[in-house]
Design a protein around this motif. Structure first.
Motif, PDB file in Angstrom:
ATOM      1  N   GLU A 168       0.835  -1.209   0.000  1.00 51.45           N
ATOM      2  CA  GLU A 168       0.000   0.000   0.000  1.00 51.45           C
ATOM      3  C   GLU A 168       0.868   1.257   0.000  1.00 51.45           C
ATOM      4  O   GLU A 168       0.560   2.231  -0.698  1.00 51.45           O
TER       5      GLU A 168
ATOM      6  N   PHE B 159       2.290   1.632  -3.462  1.00 48.91           N
ATOM      7  CA  PHE B 159       1.250   2.072  -4.390  1.00 48.91           C
ATOM      8  C   PHE B 159       1.013   3.577  -4.265  1.00 48.91           C
ATOM      9  O   PHE B 159       0.926   4.297  -5.270  1.00 48.91           O
TER      10      PHE B 159
ATOM     11  N   TYR C  16       1.443  -7.350  -4.053  1.00 48.63           N
ATOM     12  CA  TYR C  16       0.008  -7.633  -4.158  1.00 48.63           C
ATOM     13  C   TYR C  16      -0.224  -9.038  -4.719  1.00 48.63           C
ATOM     14  O   TYR C  16      -1.102  -9.771  -4.245  1.00 48.63           O
TER      15      TYR C  16
ATOM     16  N   ARG D 247      -6.060  -3.143  -6.757  1.00 45.60           N
ATOM     17  CA  ARG D 247      -4.797  -2.435  -7.012  1.00 45.60           C
ATOM     18  C   ARG D 247      -4.108  -2.973  -8.273  1.00 45.60           C
ATOM     19  O   ARG D 247      -3.584  -2.205  -9.093  1.00 45.60           O
TER      20      ARG D 247
END
Length: 465
Positions: free
Chosen positions: A122, A125, A137, A158
């Motif tokens: 995260e 990202f 991921y 994602r």
């Protein structure tokens, strides 16, 4: 690269070769002598920061020893997360994706690390390190045992966002792969996911899928909007999940996309009904500045799309009003202008309208349309490039039909070339057919360029003779 010596052994050799003692090494590496002593003597494990400092002293680029460091210090039965975490961040910064992949493969043997890796993904990202994030991921998704878990769905969301690019075939596959995971997301994330999916389907001109997706988005947004305004929700908690835009906007945007579906199918009467629906936002309860801003935007878009639907249905009398509408905002964005000019060119070709003066008026803006910049926003990233390509095709058709062959062939060859990037067979074939209709007016160089592109198209399996 297979190392026959350890990092510590190489450091020891370096110190002897260069006559460095522990004190001088520590001063150069900006580490205290006690720390250096424990590292050299093997009484302390290198942290990645200390490794970077020592590597710099030895004259190597940062990350030079990362693979060796991973093998020597991070492959324990239970790897030390306090060392692993900064190592992953450094690898992402240096684009050492192979190290991230190896570390992820090692860690996912123990599902305890799943949540930790997801949190790191995260961060990657959010920082735009999408290649590094995708590796994590993928690893977390593969290891997830609960197929209906929200974390698995968020990983897939994602990955969907990351995998969307220029190749329209790959985009379709990415959308189809992600679609089943939407309902497993948090209710708030579902709205953004459905909006992103709808915009991808729109760029692919998959109108049935657009319609189905936005109907679902509208229903969910109405439920969330109603819940948000119930009496017991008046006092909101500070940690509530929020959508990227205002909740009412998802309802209005659903009507906007439904209008686009009807317009693409030639049902301009129904398109107008959807347009009138998002023009009337009197039901919106919020009165804050952000809400007023979005309401004004939807009403502005509705005004323009009312002109568009009338124009495309054959009411040429609204053209001058539509042009003035386009010119009215001084800060017109490129993504709005692309769509608006495309509408004009479609009408011009459909009803044989002379729009030379309009093209001259927007000459500078048309030149800039070809310079599309990447964007994280799914609409700008997907819909605008597709519409820019369609706009140039309509320009080519307009100029060729009016005998302005130099301009016509220029735009036609541009669209033909663009078809390779987006892997769009339909655009390629339409360009070939249009060229064949006007090939007698092409000069030798244009013909050679066209034949070269056709051969490339056959190689890419976009076209067959």
């Amino acid at each position: 690269m297979n190392h026959t010596t350890t990092i510590r052994a190489e450091l020891d050799t370096y110190m002897k070769t260069n006559g460095l003692n522990i004190t001088r090494l520590g001063r150069t590496a900006e580490l205290n002598a006690g720390t250096v002593s424990t590292l050299v003597n093997g009484n302390r494990t290198f942290s990645v920061d200390r490794l970077d400092r020592i590597t710099a002293v030895m004259g190597h680029p940062r990350g030079h020893y990362y693979k060796q460091y991973m093998q020597e210090y991070l492959t324990d039965i239970t790897p030390n997360w306090r060392r692993v975490r900064p190592f992953l961040y450094n690898c992402a910064e240096l684009d050492k994706l192979d190290c991230i992949q190896q570390m992820a493969d090692l860690l996912m043997d123990n599902l305890v690390y799943s949540v930790l890796l997801f949190n790191v993904a995260e961060d990657f990202f959010k920082d735009g390190k999408h290649a590094a994030a995708a590796i994590l991921y993928e690893s977390v998704a593969i290891s997830e045992r609960k197929q209906y878990s929200e974390r698995l769905a968020l990983c897939q969301y994602r990955l969907f966002t990351i995998n969307i690019g220029d190749d329209q075939n790959q985009n379709f596959e990415a959308a189809c792969h992600f679609h089943p995971f939407v309902d497993r997301l948090d209710e708030i994330d579902q709205l953004d996911a459905l909006k992103d999916l709808a915009n991808v389907y729109r760029s692919l001109r998959q109108w049935a899928k657009v319609d189905k997706t936005v109907q679902k988005m509208r229903d969910k947004a109405k439920i969330q909007y109603s819940l948000d305004h119930r009496q017991h929700k008046r006092k909101k908690r500070g940690n509530e999940r929020k959508t990227r835009g205002p909740l009412f906007g998802y309802i209005a945007y659903a009507d906007l996309l439904c209008a686009s579906v009807c317009e693409a199918q030639g049902d301009y009467r129904q398109a107008l009904q959807h347009t009138y629906a998002y023009a009337d936002l009197s039901w919106v309860k919020e009165t804050d500045e952000d809400t007023r801003h979005w309401m004004e935007l939807f009403q502005h878009w509705a005004q323009g799309n009312i002109y568009v639907n009338k124009l495309l249905s054959g009411d040429v009398s609204v053209l001058s009003d539509y042009v003035e509408y386009i010119c009215a905002p001084p800060d017109k964005s490129e993504k709005e202008l692309v769509t608006e000019l495309l509408n004009i060119m479609m009408a011009a070709n459909r009803y044989q309208i002379d729009v030379d003066d309009i093209l001259q008026r927007f000459e500078t803006e048309i030149d800039s349309i070809t310079q599309h910049q990447p964007s994280a926003d799914m609409y700008t990233h997907q819909v605008i490039p597709e519409q820019s390509t369609r706009f140039k095709y309509e320009l080519a058709k307009y100029y060729l039909n009016r005998g302005t062959y130099e301009h016509g062939f220029k735009y036609l060859l541009d669209v033909l070339s663009r078809s390779f990037t987006i892997n769009h067979e339909a655009f390629f074939i339409r360009c070939v057919r249009l060229f064949e209709s006007f090939q007698d007016f092409a000069d030798d160089q244009t013909y050679l360029d066209f034949e070269s592109l056709v051969r490339e198209g056959q190689k890419e399996k976009l076209f067959y003779y």
